[in-house]
Each structure stands twice: as structure tokens, then as C-alpha cells.
Design a protein around this motif. Structure first.
Motif, mmCIF file in Angstrom:
data_model
loop_
_atom_site.group_PDB
_atom_site.id
_atom_site.type_symbol
_atom_site.label_atom_id
_atom_site.label_comp_id
_atom_site.label_asym_id
_atom_site.label_seq_id
_atom_site.Cartn_x
_atom_site.Cartn_y
_atom_site.Cartn_z
ATOM 1 N N CYS A 202 17.695 4.598 -18.609
ATOM 2 C CA CYS A 202 18.373 5.857 -18.289
ATOM 3 C C CYS A 202 18.634 5.933 -16.791
ATOM 4 C CB CYS A 202 17.532 7.055 -18.740
ATOM 5 S SG CYS A 202 18.303 8.622 -18.338
ATOM 6 N N GLY A 203 19.883 6.174 -16.421
ATOM 7 C CA GLY A 203 20.299 6.124 -15.016
ATOM 8 C C GLY A 203 20.171 7.431 -14.255
ATOM 9 N N VAL A 204 19.527 8.443 -14.852
ATOM 10 C CA VAL A 204 19.342 9.710 -14.126
ATOM 11 C C VAL A 204 18.532 9.452 -12.852
ATOM 12 C CG1 VAL A 204 17.179 10.422 -15.268
ATOM 13 C CG2 VAL A 204 18.781 12.163 -14.466
ATOM 14 N N HIS A 205 18.720 10.278 -11.829
ATOM 15 C CA HIS A 205 18.025 10.091 -10.550
ATOM 16 C C HIS A 205 16.499 10.046 -10.746
ATOM 17 C CE1 HIS A 205 16.838 10.604 -6.371
ATOM 18 N NE2 HIS A 205 18.096 10.368 -6.040
ATOM 19 N N GLN A 206 15.831 9.180 -10.000
ATOM 20 C CA GLN A 206 14.378 9.024 -10.148
ATOM 21 C C GLN A 206 13.628 10.339 -9.889
ATOM 22 O OE1 GLN A 206 12.941 6.162 -11.377
ATOM 23 N NE2 GLN A 206 11.043 7.352 -11.495
ATOM 24 N N ASN A 207 14.140 11.162 -8.974
ATOM 25 C CA ASN A 207 13.479 12.458 -8.713
ATOM 26 C C ASN A 207 13.434 13.319 -9.981
ATOM 27 O OD1 ASN A 207 13.442 11.596 -6.092
ATOM 28 N ND2 ASN A 207 14.953 13.073 -5.323
ATOM 29 N N TYR A 208 14.489 13.234 -10.760
ATOM 30 C CA TYR A 208 14.596 13.995 -12.020
ATOM 31 C C TYR A 208 13.546 13.462 -13.006
ATOM 32 C CZ TYR A 208 17.526 16.614 -15.492
ATOM 33 O OH TYR A 208 18.026 17.493 -16.429
ATOM 34 N N LYS A 209 13.507 12.125 -13.147
ATOM 35 C CA LYS A 209 12.489 11.534 -14.032
ATOM 36 C C LYS A 209 11.093 11.952 -13.592
ATOM 37 C CE LYS A 209 14.878 7.315 -15.516
ATOM 38 N NZ LYS A 209 14.852 5.855 -15.577
ATOM 39 N N ASP A 210 10.847 11.917 -12.283
ATOM 40 C CA ASP A 210 9.510 12.251 -11.777
ATOM 41 C C ASP A 210 9.132 13.694 -12.115
ATOM 42 O OD1 ASP A 210 9.189 9.688 -10.827
ATOM 43 O OD2 ASP A 210 9.714 10.175 -8.752
ATOM 44 N N ASP A 259 28.443 32.273 -12.299
ATOM 45 C CA ASP A 259 28.691 30.975 -11.664
ATOM 46 C C ASP A 259 27.459 30.362 -10.997
ATOM 47 O OD1 ASP A 259 31.317 30.888 -12.472
ATOM 48 O OD2 ASP A 259 32.017 32.049 -10.737
ATOM 49 N N LEU A 260 26.301 30.983 -11.191
ATOM 50 C CA LEU A 260 25.090 30.511 -10.501
ATOM 51 C C LEU A 260 24.719 29.077 -10.867
ATOM 52 C CD1 LEU A 260 22.498 33.448 -10.548
ATOM 53 C CD2 LEU A 260 23.722 32.488 -8.587
ATOM 54 N N GLY A 261 25.024 28.702 -12.114
ATOM 55 C CA GLY A 261 24.608 27.377 -12.579
ATOM 56 C C GLY A 261 25.618 26.278 -12.282
ATOM 57 N N ALA A 262 26.806 26.665 -11.827
ATOM 58 C CA ALA A 262 27.893 25.681 -11.682
ATOM 59 C C ALA A 262 27.504 24.529 -10.751
ATOM 60 C CB ALA A 262 29.149 26.371 -11.167
ATOM 61 N N GLY A 263 27.656 23.332 -11.219
ATOM 62 C CA GLY A 263 27.406 22.150 -10.387
ATOM 63 C C GLY A 263 25.937 21.793 -10.184
ATOM 64 N N THR A 264 25.028 22.609 -10.735
ATOM 65 C CA THR A 264 23.610 22.390 -10.414
ATOM 66 C C THR A 264 22.987 21.235 -11.206
ATOM 67 O OG1 THR A 264 22.989 24.084 -12.019
ATOM 68 C CG2 THR A 264 23.197 24.781 -9.716
ATOM 69 N N LEU A 265 23.531 20.936 -12.384
ATOM 70 C CA LEU A 265 22.977 19.820 -13.155
ATOM 71 C C LEU A 265 23.344 18.493 -12.475
ATOM 72 C CD1 LEU A 265 21.448 18.659 -15.510
ATOM 73 C CD2 LEU A 265 23.491 18.905 -16.925
ATOM 74 N N ARG A 266 24.597 18.394 -12.044
ATOM 75 C CA ARG A 266 25.019 17.204 -11.300
ATOM 76 C C ARG A 266 24.147 17.021 -10.047
ATOM 77 N NH1 ARG A 266 27.630 15.191 -7.217
ATOM 78 N NH2 ARG A 266 28.755 13.254 -7.609
ATOM 79 N N LYS A 267 23.905 18.149 -9.362
ATOM 80 C CA LYS A 267 23.113 18.113 -8.135
ATOM 81 C C LYS A 267 21.742 17.479 -8.376
ATOM 82 C CE LYS A 267 23.504 21.706 -5.119
ATOM 83 N NZ LYS A 267 23.205 23.022 -4.486
ATOM 84 N N ALA A 268 21.105 17.834 -9.490
ATOM 85 C CA ALA A 268 19.776 17.291 -9.795
ATOM 86 C C ALA A 268 19.854 15.877 -10.379
ATOM 87 C CB ALA A 268 19.040 18.214 -10.769
ATOM 88 N N ALA A 269 20.740 15.683 -11.352
ATOM 89 C CA ALA A 269 20.747 14.425 -12.121
ATOM 90 C C ALA A 269 21.337 13.272 -11.326
ATOM 91 C CB ALA A 269 21.525 14.612 -13.429
ATOM 92 N N VAL A 270 22.352 13.568 -10.486
ATOM 93 C CA VAL A 270 23.041 12.512 -9.759
ATOM 94 C C VAL A 270 22.542 12.424 -8.315
ATOM 95 C CG1 VAL A 270 25.299 11.611 -9.043
ATOM 96 C CG2 VAL A 270 25.076 12.821 -11.233
ATOM 97 N N GLU A 271 22.469 13.594 -7.647
ATOM 98 C CA GLU A 271 22.074 13.579 -6.233
ATOM 99 C C GLU A 271 20.560 13.575 -6.050
ATOM 100 O OE1 GLU A 271 24.110 16.888 -4.342
ATOM 101 O OE2 GLU A 271 25.975 16.332 -5.370
ATOM 102 N N GLY A 272 19.826 13.977 -7.075
ATOM 103 C CA GLY A 272 18.365 13.983 -6.975
ATOM 104 C C GLY A 272 17.795 15.201 -6.278
#
Ligand code: TUI
Length: 317
Positions: A202-210, A259-272
Motif C-alpha cells: 500500500c503506497g499511502v504515506h508512512q505517517n498515515y500508516k504509523d 468545505d472544512l474537509g476539502a483536500g484534507t484526505l489528500r493532505k494526509a494520505a499523499v503529503e503525510g
């Protein structure tokens, strides 16, 4: 190994285990790894366009000869074009989430695709069956991401009684005990997201896995409960605490939090950025403590499920 489920025959898979279609996380690589391990891997079309989805389907096809699926998030502005790409690329299965799949079911069926909506109530399950669905995933509120009202324990047997098509259980299932329990509720299989999120493939950011690996039982929090419509479970952090504070402020309105949630999943999963982003994960996160390959995960949970189901006879005199 064991577990002849009607689902395995329907789909030509060895084990009745789906990997959930996690937005920004479940790509062609993860899906192929799960399918190669004998489960059903699923690519998330999330809010991406047709080009991305076609690319990921072709990637999965290059990595596995086994069946795999695509999850269409029905609230996506690109749902129509992604639905059409599925007709052209013909993944073995399409699952859907966050809405009513009715208008797409005929075109997918005509393309020979098995259609398996993810639903959160008996009404939605019956609608799906009537519209021609081949099976449903009954997802309880233990799940990560967008959730309904009912728990898996209450939802699954009620859906099993309401429809004739096979039912998969999802939400709160992270190991073989959960699988065995799902079978006891009448399910023909399970879908797991959180456990596969920490898979080596799974290629999700390591911070997310942690965050998932470190989580305990009470580490998740639900946002969006006050106004409904976009109720979402994730691991408690700055983002979820701030969201809940803002939504329950007396002056808050549906619009003020929309709009509070907009872009926040990408922020965590991709940017960490797991402080200010959405770390969507289920209540079973506390049980998910190790990174393994998809092969190791599936072998381990199926052996555990087999032992549980065989051992269950000991309870009866
Ligand atoms: O869909 C999910 N989980 C998800 S989707 C997601 S991304 C998202 N982004 C913006 C808004 C909403 C989601 C993250 N996690 N699971 C399957 C699921 N579907 N759970 C609940 C439902 C559901 C809810 C309402 C299905 C249908 C429905 O309404 C049916 C109708 O008639 O419209």
C-alpha cells in the motif's frame, strides 16, 4: 484451505475477502497485490477523472491475471465518466459507495461486470437488489470514511434477512475472528479497509500508516454528525478536533462547515500531514499493529477464521 462461499464461485476468487476502495490509497498496485493473494483487490475511483481510473485499471491488469474491482464514489463529479471507463475496461467487479448506484447498474451488467454496492441500511440493500446488484457489502459505522448509522453487528443480519443476493460484511473487521463472526451473522464474505491500509504494497504515506499502527481502541472520531450528509470516521487529530469544535459551535450552519474537509484526505494520505489532514480509518485500527504483505495478511486471517469456525462446535453440547 477452506471457506467455500457462494461469493468465491460468483467471482472466481480463492478467499471471500475484499479490500475496501479507499480514496487516495487504493490504487492499481494495492488492488493487484490483494487479488494475487487470492482476495479481491479494489481500485478507488474516488474524485479522480476517467483518465486516472483507466490508468490504474491498466496498471492492475499488468500486475495480475486475477479478477479485481473498481469502486465508484457516487458523489464524485466524475462518477459518470468513471462509470463509462468501467464499461470499456471491464474490471470483473464494480463496487459503489456514498449513494444510489441504480442508474449505472444496467450499463455495467450489460458489460458483464458484477455489481456490488456498498450500503448502510436495509432500504438501500433492497433497492440495490431490485436494480440488479449481484451482491451487497453491508457496511457498519465502525468503518473508516463516510459512514451510516448502524453497527455491523446490527446491520448485517438484517440485510441478510432482507435480500436473497450474497451479503458481505464490512466495518470493524480486522482479523480472522471478525471474518468468522461475519459468517455467523449470515455474511458470505467480508470487506476490510484498515488492515490493508498498512499492507507493504500500500503506497499511502508512512505517517498515515504509523497513525493506524499506533492507534488504540478509542483513537477514532466522527466528524459531520451535527448536520449529517457527510459523516466521516478518522483517527483523532488536530483536524477532527477542530472540525467537531466548529460544527458544534452554536452559530455553525451546514454551509459554514461544508468545505472544512476539502483536500484534507489528500493532505494526509499523499503529503503525510497527519495533524491537519484526514486520517480516515476504522474503529479496528487499535487491532492493526503490523505491516505485512497482502499475501501474509490473507493467509493469516483465513487460517484464524478457519480455526474459529472449526472451534465453534465446541460451544454446543
Ligand atoms: O462510501 C463509503 N465510504 C467513503 S466514501 C468517502 S469519500 C467522500 N467524499 C465526500 C463525501 C462523501 C464521501 C470516504 N469513505 N462507504 C460506503 C457507504 N456508502 N457508506 C455509507 C454509504 C451510503 C450513504 C448514503 C450509501 C448510500 C447513501 O445514500 C443512498 C441514496 O439513496 O442516496
Amino acid at each position: 484451505m477452506m471457506m467455500q462461499s457462494p461469493l468465491c464461485e460468483l467471482l472466481g476468487i480463492a478467499y471471500p475477502v475484499f479490500q475496501g476502495g479507499m480514496a487516495w490509497i487504493a490504487d492499481g498496485k494495492l488492488a493487484a497485490a490483494v487479488s494475487n493473494a487470492g482476495g479481491l483487490g479494489i481500485i478507488s475511483a474516488m474524485n479522480a477523472n476517467a483518465e486516472y481510473v483507466r490508468e490504474q485499471i491498466q496498471l492492475a491488469k499488468s500486475l495480475t491475471d486475477k479478477p479485481f474491482g473498481v469502486n465508484i464514489m457516487l458523489m464524485s463529479p466524475f462518477a459518470d465518466e468513471c462509470a463509462q471507463v468501467c464499461v470499456e475496461e471491464k474490471p470483473a467487479v464494480v463496487t459503489t459507495g456514498a449513494g444510489n448506484a441504480g442508474k449505472y447498474i444496467p450499463m455495467w451488467k450489460e458489460a458483464g461486470i458484477k455489481v456490488i454496492p456498498v450500503i448502510a441500511s436495509v432500504t438501500m440493500a433492497k433497492q440495490a437488489e431490485k436494480a440488479g446488484a449481484d451482491a451487497v457489502v453491508a457496511e457498519g459505522q465502525e468503518s473508516g470514511g463516510h459512514i451510516g448509522e448502524l453497527t455491523t453487528m446490527a446491520l448485517v443480519p438484517q440485510v441478510v434477512d432482507a435480500v436473497k443476493i450474497p451479503v458481505l460484511a464490512a466495518g470493524g473487521i480486522g482479523d480472522g475472528r471478525g471474518i468468522a463472526a461475519a459468517f455467523m451473522l449470515g455474511a458470505a464474505g467480508v470487506q476490510m479497509g484498515t488492515r490493508f491500509l498498512v499492507a507493504k504494497e500500500c503506497g499511502v504515506h508512512q505517517n498515515y500508516k504509523d497513525m493506524v499502527l499506533k492507534a488504540k481502541d478509542i483513537s477514532t472520531q466522527v466528524t459531520g454528525r451535527r448536520f449529517g450528509g457527510n459523516t466521516c470516521r478518522g483517527i483523532k487529530n488536530n483536524f477532527t478536533r477542530n472540525f467537531v469544535k466548529l460544527e458544534f459551535a452554536p452559530e455553525a450552519t451546514q454551509e459554514s462547515i461544508a468545505d472544512l474537509g476539502a483536500g484534507t484526505l489528500r493532505k494526509a494520505a499523499v503529503e503525510g500531514d497527519v495533524k491537519n489532514g484526514s486520517v480516515l480509518a476504522g474503529q479496528i485500527s487499535g487491532l492493526v499493529n503490523k505491516e505485512q504483505t497482502c499475501e501474509e495478511i490473507i493467509q493469516e486471517i483465513m487460517q484464524q477464521a478457519e480455526a474459529c469456525l472449526k472451534g465453534a462446535a465446541a460451544w454446543v453440547k
